[in-house]
Design a protein around this motif. Structure first.
Motif, PDB file in Angstrom:
ATOM      1  N   ASP A  46       0.687  -1.037   0.164  1.00 40.75           N
ATOM      2  CA  ASP A  46       0.044  -0.072   0.029  1.00 40.75           C
ATOM      3  C   ASP A  46       0.650   1.514  -0.100  1.00 40.75           C
ATOM      4  N   ALA A  47       2.569   1.023   0.589  1.00 41.98           N
ATOM      5  CA  ALA A  47       2.891   2.517   1.107  1.00 41.98           C
ATOM      6  C   ALA A  47       3.608   2.975  -0.255  1.00 41.98           C
ATOM      7  N   VAL A  48       3.830   1.681  -1.359  1.00 39.76           N
ATOM      8  CA  VAL A  48       4.508   2.122  -2.895  1.00 39.76           C
ATOM      9  C   VAL A  48       2.863   2.540  -3.850  1.00 39.76           C
ATOM     10  N   ARG A  49       1.523   1.693  -3.633  1.00 39.12           N
ATOM     11  CA  ARG A  49       1.162   2.368  -4.580  1.00 39.12           C
ATOM     12  C   ARG A  49       0.124   3.489  -3.881  1.00 39.12           C
ATOM     13  N   ALA A  50       0.767   4.357  -2.791  1.00 45.74           N
ATOM     14  CA  ALA A  50       0.781   5.180  -2.394  1.00 45.74           C
ATOM     15  C   ALA A  50       1.381   6.553  -2.959  1.00 45.74           C
ATOM     16  N   LEU A  51       2.877   5.889  -3.058  1.00 42.59           N
ATOM     17  CA  LEU A  51       3.798   6.665  -3.675  1.00 42.59           C
ATOM     18  C   LEU A  51       3.076   6.492  -5.381  1.00 42.59           C
ATOM     19  N   ALA A  52       2.715   5.648  -5.732  1.00 39.62           N
ATOM     20  CA  ALA A  52       2.750   5.453  -7.269  1.00 39.62           C
ATOM     21  C   ALA A  52       1.626   6.689  -7.557  1.00 39.62           C
ATOM     22  N   LEU A  53       0.253   6.789  -6.597  1.00 37.60           N
ATOM     23  CA  LEU A  53      -0.014   7.922  -7.185  1.00 37.60           C
ATOM     24  C   LEU A  53       0.317   9.669  -7.382  1.00 37.60           C
ATOM     25  N   ARG A  54       1.540   9.486  -6.587  1.00 39.60           N
ATOM     26  CA  ARG A  54       1.735  11.127  -6.401  1.00 39.60           C
ATOM     27  C   ARG A  54       2.466  11.416  -8.225  1.00 39.60           C
ATOM     28  N   LEU A  55       2.887  10.733  -8.768  1.00 41.49           N
ATOM     29  CA  LEU A  55       3.708  10.119  -9.654  1.00 41.49           C
ATOM     30  C   LEU A  55       3.207  11.011 -10.697  1.00 41.49           C
ATOM     31  N   PRO A  56       3.439  11.964 -11.603  1.00 38.91           N
ATOM     32  CA  PRO A  56       2.842  13.003 -12.721  1.00 38.91           C
ATOM     33  C   PRO A  56       3.314  11.857 -14.184  1.00 38.91           C
ATOM     34  N   VAL A  57       3.488  10.490 -13.994  1.00 38.74           N
ATOM     35  CA  VAL A  57       3.113   9.026 -14.367  1.00 38.74           C
ATOM     36  C   VAL A  57       2.305   8.236 -14.461  1.00 38.74           C
ATOM     37  N   ALA A  58       1.767   7.865 -15.286  1.00 36.87           N
ATOM     38  CA  ALA A  58       1.073   6.463 -14.995  1.00 36.87           C
ATOM     39  C   ALA A  58       1.703   5.311 -15.065  1.00 36.87           C
ATOM     40  N   THR A  59       0.601   4.843 -14.067  1.00 36.08           N
ATOM     41  CA  THR A  59       1.545   3.873 -13.143  1.00 36.08           C
ATOM     42  C   THR A  59       0.979   2.936 -12.447  1.00 36.08           C
ATOM     43  N   GLU A  60       1.678   1.482 -13.389  1.00 34.33           N
ATOM     44  CA  GLU A  60       1.387   0.420 -12.273  1.00 34.33           C
ATOM     45  C   GLU A  60       1.814  -0.417 -12.344  1.00 34.33           C
ATOM     46  N   VAL A  61       0.739  -1.261 -10.761  1.00 35.44           N
ATOM     47  CA  VAL A  61       1.594  -1.200  -9.697  1.00 35.44           C
ATOM     48  C   VAL A  61       0.553  -2.457  -9.374  1.00 35.44           C
ATOM     49  N   SER A  62       1.837  -3.688  -9.179  1.00 31.79           N
ATOM     50  CA  SER A  62       1.401  -5.294  -8.980  1.00 31.79           C
ATOM     51  C   SER A  62       2.115  -5.870  -7.840  1.00 31.79           C
ATOM     52  N   VAL A  63       1.221  -6.429  -6.696  1.00 28.16           N
ATOM     53  CA  VAL A  63       1.844  -6.511  -5.540  1.00 28.16           C
ATOM     54  C   VAL A  63       1.521  -8.025  -5.335  1.00 28.16           C
ATOM     55  N   GLU A  64       2.272  -9.030  -4.625  1.00 30.18           N
ATOM     56  CA  GLU A  64       1.685 -10.486  -4.309  1.00 30.18           C
ATOM     57  C   GLU A  64       2.494 -10.922  -3.276  1.00 30.18           C
ATOM     58  N   LEU A  65       2.612  -9.855  -2.332  1.00 30.26           N
ATOM     59  CA  LEU A  65       2.939 -10.340  -1.185  1.00 30.26           C
ATOM     60  C   LEU A  65       2.688 -10.951   0.236  1.00 30.26           C
ATOM     61  N   GLY A  66       3.476 -11.926   0.910  1.00 31.68           N
ATOM     62  CA  GLY A  66       2.821 -12.670   2.010  1.00 31.68           C
ATOM     63  C   GLY A  66       2.819 -11.953   3.248  1.00 31.68           C
ATOM     64  N   GLU A  67       3.707 -12.943   4.159  1.00 30.92           N
ATOM     65  CA  GLU A  67       3.489 -12.137   5.420  1.00 30.92           C
ATOM     66  C   GLU A  67       4.287 -10.937   5.307  1.00 30.92           C
ATOM     67  N   ARG A  68       4.431 -10.135   6.101  1.00 29.22           N
ATOM     68  CA  ARG A  68       4.947  -8.875   5.679  1.00 29.22           C
ATOM     69  C   ARG A  68       6.445  -9.333   6.254  1.00 29.22           C
ATOM     70  N   ALA A  69       7.229  -8.341   5.941  1.00 27.63           N
ATOM     71  CA  ALA A  69       9.071  -8.543   5.524  1.00 27.63           C
ATOM     72  C   ALA A  69       9.131  -7.921   6.883  1.00 27.63           C
ATOM     73  N   ASP A  70      10.234  -7.975   7.739  1.00 28.93           N
ATOM     74  CA  ASP A  70      10.737  -6.792   8.768  1.00 28.93           C
ATOM     75  C   ASP A  70      10.251  -5.518   8.569  1.00 28.93           C
ATOM     76  N   ALA A  71      10.747  -4.847   9.567  1.00 29.60           N
ATOM     77  CA  ALA A  71      10.814  -3.062   8.802  1.00 29.60           C
ATOM     78  C   ALA A  71      11.883  -2.164   9.181  1.00 29.60           C
ATOM     79  N   PRO A  72      12.713  -2.721   9.133  1.00 30.60           N
ATOM     80  CA  PRO A  72      14.076  -2.142   8.029  1.00 30.60           C
ATOM     81  C   PRO A  72      13.508  -2.665   6.999  1.00 30.60           C
TER      82      PRO A  72
END
Length: 420
Positions: free
Chosen positions: A305-331
């Motif tokens: 969702d953070a990358v999707r939010a980042l893509a929404l702020r771009l002036p270029v048409a951007t497609e985001v595909s996400v297939e993630l399971g468990e969250r990675a470590d915060a760092p």
């Protein structure tokens, strides 16, 4: 239900075999000419070093060989699940030709690449081609047995494998050979994995080069410490020059308001409005500062969702595909987020692209991110560039960065980071 499950399993296996054959055939088409060209150019360039020409050409040739090797590392990870770490020593791009050439030649990873090229054009080519041979070549044998032998025999004879096809009987023998080869088709995925493991055996750092790997990791961690110290200084400076200055001014305004409250209520009211606006500005600056350290959406909703939010702020048409399971470590998530942010910034500023694709997926404990744009290409990992900073950031987590950006585009940046 069991019949449906069985048919589904057969279909999945058939798709895996077909995919391995197509990938192997594509690899074979690239492996032989790519490895041969890289090896020949390297030998010629090194031979020209004594007369000075090689000092100019060798860095470009070896950089191309490294890009070819890094591309194969990415394919090994994505297609075969075989991870091949990259441990190249950094070389300043603005150094003189002598320093760059001999800096590259002193790197053990360079000679590992050069040993790999002959292996790749021989055993690598064969192991990449065999999956396609076992799946696609039998189809020709069956077609010959079904009647294709007639026009082939009329043109002067035809060999299918070791069978010379001249009549119906020999055509049936060719069909039998095709069926025998087709029985080996289930080995196609394993053979493709063998190809990538062979690549890892030659390209990967061995026991004797463990010290080199430790050196690279030590440098990346030193870079991380320096980056963290610089980030702390930036935060301190922003606090001192921004929010702190506004809060001090607001305190002075409040002191003045206390004095004017009885003498000049109108002036006190104006200063009170000014103090309120200063508090709003200070709060906005603090929020921006916190967002720059760790975006709230990343902490609350994860990397996708953070990358999707980042893509929404771009002036270029951007497609985001996400297939993630468990969250990675915060760092790890934070490093991946800021790496994607840097790559997107480069694409918007320099690539002249009108479309960007972002793919995030997680396989076997590895986070893999691909950012592709249809811009003009020419991106390189050079000292002082944004991509070099991304490479250092990922290196802190033992991550890998690979860049494919031919002149004219497209540019594809692939990152792989352990989730833990």
């Amino acid at each position: 239900m069991s019949m449906q499950t069985r048919s589904g399993g057969i279909g999945t296996r058939a798709r895996a075999i077909g995919l391995a054959a197509v990938r192997g055939f594509g690899l074979a088409l690239v492996t032989l000419p790519g490895a041969l060209l890289g090896f020949v150019l390297t030998v010629v360039s090194l031979a020209l070093v004594p007369i000075g020409i090689g000092l100019v050409t060798t860095p470009w040739v070896l950089t191309g060989v490294r890009a070819f090797a890094d591309w194969r590392r990415v394919l090994a990870a994505e297609w075969g699940g075989v991870r091949i770490p990259s441990a190249y020593r950094p070389v300043a791009r603005d150094a003189n030709p002598w320093t760059r050439t001999f800096g590259l030649l002193r790197d053990p990873a360079t000679w590992r690449d050069l040993r790999w090229l002959p292996v790749d054009m021989t055993a690598g080519f064969v192991t990449a081609l065999l999956p396609a041979v076992f799946v696609l070549y039998p189809l020709e044998g069956l077609a010959v047995a079904a009647g294709l032998w007639r026009p082939l025999a009329a043109s002067g004879g035809y060999w299918y494998g070791f069978v010379r096809v001249a009549d119906q009987a020999s055509a049936l023998a060719a069909g039998a050979l095709g069926i025998a080869l087709l029985a080996l088709a289930p080995l196609a995925p394993r053979l493709l994995t063998v190809h990538f493991r062979l690549t890892r055996t030659v390209l990967g750092a061995g026991q004797g080069e463990l010290a080199e790997r430790v050196r690279v990791l030590t440098e990346t961690r030193r870079d991380a410490v320096d980056t963290s110290a610089a980030e702390l200084r930036r935060i301190e400076r922003d606090l001192h020059d921004g929010a702190q200055a506004r809060l001090v001014a607001m305190g002075m305004d409040l002191g003045t308001i206390e004095v004017l409250l009885d003498k000049d209520p109108a002036q006190a009211k104006r200063l009170l409005a000014q103090a309120r606006q200063s508090s709003v500005d200070a709060l906005a600056e603090l929020r921006d500062l916190v967002r720059g350290i760790h975006p709230p959406v990343l902490a609350e909703r994860g990397l996708g969702d953070a990358v999707r939010a980042l893509a929404l702020r771009l002036p270029v048409a951007t497609e985001v595909s996400v297939e993630l399971g468990e969250r990675a470590d915060a760092p790890v998530e934070s490093a991946a987020y800021f790496a994607v942010s840097e790559i997107l910034t480069n694409a918007v500023k320099h690539a002249d692209a009108d479309r960007i694709w972002i793919d995030l997926h997680q396989v076997e404990g590895m986070l893999r991110i691909t950012v592709t744009d249809n811009g003009r290409g020419g991106a390189v990992v050079a000292a002082g560039s944004g991509l070099a900073g991304v490479e250092r950031r990922l290196g802190t987590f033992d991550g890998v960065l690979a860049v494919s950006s031919p002149a004219g585009g497209p540019t594809m940046v692939t990152m792989e980071i352990p989730c833990v």
